[in-house]
Design an enzyme around this catalytic site. Structure first.
Site, PDB file in Angstrom:
ATOM      1  N   GLU A 174       0.833  -1.211   0.000  1.00 40.81           N
ATOM      2  CA  GLU A 174       0.000   0.000   0.000  1.00 40.81           C
ATOM      3  C   GLU A 174       0.866   1.258   0.000  1.00 40.81           C
ATOM      4  O   GLU A 174       0.553   2.246  -0.664  1.00 40.81           O
ATOM      5  CB  GLU A 174      -0.939  -0.022   1.212  1.00 40.81           C
TER       6      GLU A 174
ATOM      7  N   GLU B 271      -4.240  -9.083   3.769  1.00 41.51           N
ATOM      8  CA  GLU B 271      -4.892  -8.683   5.023  1.00 41.51           C
ATOM      9  C   GLU B 271      -6.076  -9.556   5.422  1.00 41.51           C
ATOM     10  O   GLU B 271      -6.329  -9.778   6.608  1.00 41.51           O
ATOM     11  CB  GLU B 271      -5.374  -7.224   4.941  1.00 41.51           C
TER      12      GLU B 271
HETATM   13  C1  LIG Z   1      -3.054  -1.484   7.219  1.00 45.35           C
HETATM   14  C2  LIG Z   1      -2.526  -2.670   6.499  1.00 45.35           C
HETATM   15  O1  LIG Z   1      -3.329  -2.899   5.359  1.00 45.35           O
HETATM   16  C3  LIG Z   1      -2.561  -3.879   7.392  1.00 45.35           C
HETATM   17  C4  LIG Z   1      -1.416  -4.778   7.153  1.00 45.35           C
HETATM   18  O2  LIG Z   1      -0.457  -4.503   6.487  1.00 45.35           O
HETATM   19  S1  LIG Z   1      -1.553  -6.265   7.913  1.00 45.35           S
HETATM   20  C5  LIG Z   1      -0.059  -7.105   7.531  1.00 45.35           C
HETATM   21  C6  LIG Z   1      -0.076  -7.642   6.146  1.00 45.35           C
HETATM   22  N1  LIG Z   1       1.088  -8.413   5.954  1.00 45.35           N
HETATM   23  C7  LIG Z   1       1.069  -9.741   6.111  1.00 45.35           C
HETATM   24  O3  LIG Z   1       0.052 -10.337   6.392  1.00 45.35           O
HETATM   25  C8  LIG Z   1       2.376 -10.456   5.903  1.00 45.35           C
HETATM   26  C9  LIG Z   1       2.611 -11.375   7.064  1.00 45.35           C
HETATM   27  N2  LIG Z   1       3.886 -12.028   6.967  1.00 45.35           N
HETATM   28  C10 LIG Z   1       4.100 -13.080   6.150  1.00 45.35           C
HETATM   29  O4  LIG Z   1       3.253 -13.535   5.399  1.00 45.35           O
HETATM   30  C11 LIG Z   1       5.453 -13.731   6.218  1.00 45.35           C
HETATM   31  O5  LIG Z   1       5.973 -13.485   7.494  1.00 45.35           O
HETATM   32  C12 LIG Z   1       6.454 -13.202   5.169  1.00 45.35           C
HETATM   33  C13 LIG Z   1       6.008 -13.683   3.788  1.00 45.35           C
HETATM   34  C14 LIG Z   1       6.536 -11.691   5.220  1.00 45.35           C
HETATM   35  C15 LIG Z   1       7.872 -13.760   5.473  1.00 45.35           C
HETATM   36  O6  LIG Z   1       7.821 -15.156   5.574  1.00 45.35           O
HETATM   37  P1  LIG Z   1       9.073 -16.020   6.101  1.00 45.35           P
HETATM   38  O7  LIG Z   1      10.282 -15.560   5.394  1.00 45.35           O
HETATM   39  O8  LIG Z   1       8.658 -17.443   6.002  1.00 45.35           O
HETATM   40  O9  LIG Z   1       9.294 -15.614   7.598  1.00 45.35           O
HETATM   41  P2  LIG Z   1       8.308 -15.720   8.855  1.00 45.35           P
HETATM   42  O10 LIG Z   1       8.831 -16.757   9.772  1.00 45.35           O
HETATM   43  O11 LIG Z   1       6.886 -15.817   8.441  1.00 45.35           O
HETATM   44  O12 LIG Z   1       8.510 -14.277   9.502  1.00 45.35           O
HETATM   45  C16 LIG Z   1       9.759 -13.868  10.049  1.00 45.35           C
HETATM   46  C17 LIG Z   1       9.480 -13.074  11.300  1.00 45.35           C
HETATM   47  O13 LIG Z   1       8.866 -11.838  10.925  1.00 45.35           O
HETATM   48  C18 LIG Z   1       7.684 -11.633  11.652  1.00 45.35           C
HETATM   49  N3  LIG Z   1       6.739 -10.923  10.785  1.00 45.35           N
HETATM   50  C19 LIG Z   1       6.463 -11.163   9.494  1.00 45.35           C
HETATM   51  N4  LIG Z   1       5.588 -10.279   9.025  1.00 45.35           N
HETATM   52  C20 LIG Z   1       5.298  -9.452  10.039  1.00 45.35           C
HETATM   53  C21 LIG Z   1       4.466  -8.318  10.170  1.00 45.35           C
HETATM   54  N5  LIG Z   1       3.755  -7.850   9.160  1.00 45.35           N
HETATM   55  N6  LIG Z   1       4.405  -7.724  11.374  1.00 45.35           N
HETATM   56  C22 LIG Z   1       5.142  -8.172  12.407  1.00 45.35           C
HETATM   57  N7  LIG Z   1       5.949  -9.231  12.340  1.00 45.35           N
HETATM   58  C23 LIG Z   1       6.030  -9.852  11.160  1.00 45.35           C
HETATM   59  C24 LIG Z   1       7.201 -13.030  12.005  1.00 45.35           C
HETATM   60  O14 LIG Z   1       6.352 -13.021  13.127  1.00 45.35           O
HETATM   61  C25 LIG Z   1       8.501 -13.743  12.272  1.00 45.35           C
HETATM   62  O15 LIG Z   1       8.902 -13.402  13.565  1.00 45.35           O
HETATM   63  P3  LIG Z   1       9.751 -14.450  14.459  1.00 45.35           P
HETATM   64  O16 LIG Z   1      11.007 -14.686  13.703  1.00 45.35           O
HETATM   65  O17 LIG Z   1       9.921 -13.744  15.756  1.00 45.35           O
HETATM   66  O18 LIG Z   1       8.888 -15.675  14.561  1.00 45.35           O
END
Ligand SMILES: C[C@H](O)CC(=O)SCCNC(=O)CCNC(=O)[C@H](O)C(C)(C)COP(=O)(O)OP(=O)(O)OC[C@H]1O[C@@H](n2cnc3c(N)ncnc32)[C@H](O)[C@@H]1OP(=O)(O)O
Length: 697
Positions: free
Chosen positions: A119, A139
């Protein structure tokens, strides 16, 4: 919460007058409130300084941003609804500062731009990316909608239909595809979006799909509403609608549950006393799989799909060819679905080699045994493995019921014996139960956790016992359903109520799918090990005697046509009556009138009860692991947070009281365990940590 005061941006201006703003918040540069505040400051500086002609926004260490800091949601969830939450501000920063900037800005994307990350990039004036970067708005998986303008900007960049697909499925696109879609091009003017009449049709279809796929979820529909507002009434109105909907969804139970699942899933690889010892996983270069049956071939498929060279061993050529054929069929089904190219198919198959002896086991790093559940056969195999495999080789068994100590009895290698319990079909199901005995070395668990991650499974580390975590929870699930039927509840009504609750299928449809042979064999294990809480019914054995053994025989609790479509069978009545008379129970009018809520509780509270035992015995290290085991292994709806999280949302006291009452009325099957009784008496949550002293591990 640790990430809340973390992260920043850096600001550098080159001689060329280009300001580079870098998002920094390891490991994924998530947008914490601090990062967002710092982004605002850096941007303002760039806009203010005369020497800055253009702005490049990027992320540190090859990752643009993984989106809003998910741990920050807790702050928003705790905040009062009337108060302006900090989330409203970032959306304004994006619109009023980034998008409205008088200086041109480009988002330079590497690695990933997800959720709020994408975004932010979409609020820039242009986007460039590496070919393999992942761009998406996931999301909805967290029970919310995009809240930083994603519902408005994505449709304008990639078109309505594709944007709906990307948001409703949460699937990212890669750089190459994003370029073709226009996501990485200049912004398309709003008037290039589909004409309104056409758009309405697309919305109608999207709503119907969302209702069908997730009838219990509101937020996909809310997401469509926000997109529609932007199309019908313009981007400003759309942004306002999005902000309002976002604020309302963040404190919802669905959002809380899904965020719990997000962190719980990542938490399964953090095992106290194992993953905190500083051990690095050893490299696994070659794996051997013993047995090419349904499980063995599925496991081999999962491994070669992740580029592990695999030796598949069988006892004779006929079985070996059948096993290789199964692996081939698993991959071919991907080719047919367009998920795999013919070239990749050939390359993947070339990683598999069939053998009939242990000759080539001298350089394998890991063996997974997946032969039939026969103790002496497995003992012989493990004794042989000890002879033929190198001393560092991990020796894993895919047993779902047999004690690992028994399997390793004839070896001196107990420290490298471990359970690798896959779920059928092994190349599809996401869960891997890693079973450790008291002797299994932490190094072996760390190694297997790493392999699990590489083959894209969510591993859950559990202790050694009959049924481990998932099958122990499944056991009372089917039994409770049969108890209800014997007392008069309509079998098909049970399946409907359970499906409505959010399970992919009800207990009877599932029994048909698994097959009665397996159901009876596992049932026997439980009767032997937990006789006091087994509901003994002859319903399944009677049906099997009559050659009704589930879907494979085209008849089980349902009748199946050639397309596997299930329909109810009125004949079932006679089997139920017979089973009822053997059990010596009569129809109870109360059971013929059970509400859907009662059905759900009478089936799932015994599951909660068993989950409590698994937790109290230390078989699972944390309650959150059982949440993941239930979501990934049983199909428990993730938007309810998993079995223990859901139970806590109802309260230990309520569950205990109901189980007590049913014990009085219907017997020991429902008897609440000591752990549940204790938690209920204190009014404590079931998921609170167990005293270390109680743990068996
Ligand atoms: C207002 C907005 O529209 C709202 C938002 O943006 S909501 C958030 C949207 N983003 C997401 O849903 C992405 C979520 N994250 C993921 O899908 C995956 O973590 C990823 C594809 C980024 C990376 O995957 P991968 O490399 O396998 O690592 P993964 O083990 O999942 O994550 C690594 C670390 O980052 C953290 N992390 C990843 N994304 C995060 C996020 N968005 N916020 C906080 N922590 C996050 C994980 O909790 C993990 O922490 P840990 O090592 O302490 O367990």
């Amino acid at each position: 919460m640790a990430n809340r005061t973390k992260g920043r941006t850096t600001f550098e201006v080159g001689a060329d007058g280009v300001a580079i703003i870098t998002l920094i918040n390891p490991p994924v540069n998530s947008l914490s409130f601090d990062v967002l505040a710092s982004l605002k400051e850096s941007y303002e500086q760039a806009l203010h300084r005369d020497d800055v002609k253009a702005i490049v926004l990027t992320g540190a260490k090859g990752k643009f941003s993984g989106g809003f800091d998910i741990s920050g949601f807790e702050v928003l969830q705790g905040g009062k609804k009337e108060q302006p939450t900090p989330a409203a501000k970032p959306a304004d920063i994006l619109t009023d500062i980034l998008e409205a900037a008088k200086k041109p800005s480009v988002a330079a994307i590497d690695g990933l731009a997800l959720g709020g990350g994408l975004e932010v990039a979409m609020a820039c004036h242009a986007r460039i990316s590496t070919p393999y970067a992942q761009l998406g708005l996931p999301e909805l998986q967290l029970g919310i909608i995009p809240g930083f303008g994603g519902t408005q900007r994505l449709p304008r960049l990639v078109g309505l239909a594709k944007s709906l697909e990307m948001m409703l499925t949460s699937k990212p696109v890669k750089g190459q595809e994003a370029l073709a879609l226009g996501l990485l091009d200049a912004v398309v003017a709003p008037d290039q979006i589909e004409p309104l009449g056409e758009a309405r049709e697309i919305f109608k279809f999207a709503r119907a799909q969302a209702r069908k796929q997730a009838p219990n979820l509101k937020h996909p529909l809310v997401c469509i509403d926000a997109i529609e507002t932007g199309i019908v009434s313009g981007p400003r109105a759309g942004l306002l609608k999005e902000a309002e909907a976002f604020r309302e969804l963040v404190p919802s139970d669905t959002c809380k549950s899904l965020i719990h699942v997000f962190f719980a899933q990542r938490g399964t690889t953090k095992v106290p006393g194992v993953t905190d010892l500083g051990l690095a996983p050893r490299q696994v270069k070659k794996v051997a799989v013993l047995g090419g049956g349904l499980m063995g071939s599925g496991i081999a498929t999962a491994l070669i799909l992740s580029n592990y060279p695999v030796i598949l061993k069988e006892v004779n050529d006929k079985f070996l060819q059948a096993g290789i054929g199964r692996v081939r069929a698993n991959l071919q089904s991907r080719v047919k679905k367009g998920k795999m190219s013919q070239e990749k198919f050939e390359k993947t198959m070339s990683l598999l080699r069939g053998v009939l002896d242990y000759e080539s086991f001298k350089d394998v790093d890991m063996v997974i045994e997946a032969v039939i559940e026969n103790v002496s056969l497995k003992q012989q195999i493990f004794a042989d493995l000890e002879k033929y495999c190198p001393p560092h080789c991990m020796l894993a068994s895919n047993t779902s019921t047999i004690d690992l100590n028994l399997i390793g009895e004839r070896t001196k290698s107990k420290d490298r014996i471990v359970g690798a319990h896959f779920f059928s079909p092994a190349h599809v199901m996401p869960l891997l139960e890693i079973v450790r005995t008291k002797q299994t070395s932490p190094q072996v668990i760390v190694d297997l956790l790493d392999v699990g991650k590489k083959i894209k499974k969510t591993p859950v580390v559990v202790g050694n016992c009959t049924g481990f975590a998932v099958n122990r929870m499944f056991f009372p699930y089917t039994q409770a359903a049969i108890l209800l039927v014997e007392r008069g509840t309509d079998l098909y009504l049970i399946d409907r109520a359970i499906t409505k609750f959010g399970m992919p299928m009800g207990p009877f449809r599932l029994a048909d799918l698994v097959g009665f042979g397996v159901a009876i064999a596992t049932g026997m294990q439980f009767i032997e090990n937990f006789p006091e809480r087994t509901y003994k019914s002859m319903l399944i054995p009677i049906m099997q005697e009559d050659k009704r053994a589930g879907e494979t025989t085209k008849k089980g609790f349902y009748l199946y046509d050639d397309k596997r479509k299930a329909s109810p069978d009125p004949e079932l009545k006679k089997y139920i009556e017979k089973a009822r008379s053997i059990s010596g129970v009569a129809i109870d009018p109360k059971f013929t009138k059970l509400s859907e809520k009662d059905i759900v509780e009478m089936i799932f509270f015994p599951v909660v009860n068993e989950a409590c035992r698994v937790f109290a015995e230390g078989i699972a290290v944390k309650a959150a692991d059982l949440d993941i085991a239930s979501v990934m292994g049983m199909g428990f709806p993730p938007y309810r947070g998993g079995i223990m999280f859901w139970a806590d949302s109802l309260g230990s006291k309520y569950i205990y009281t109901r189980l007590e009452e049913w014990t009085r009325l219907y017997g020991e099957f429902f008897k609440p365990c000591a752990f549940l009784a204790e938690r209920a008496s204190k009014g404590a949550p079931l998921s609170a940590p167990v005293e270390q002293a109680m743990s068996r591990l």
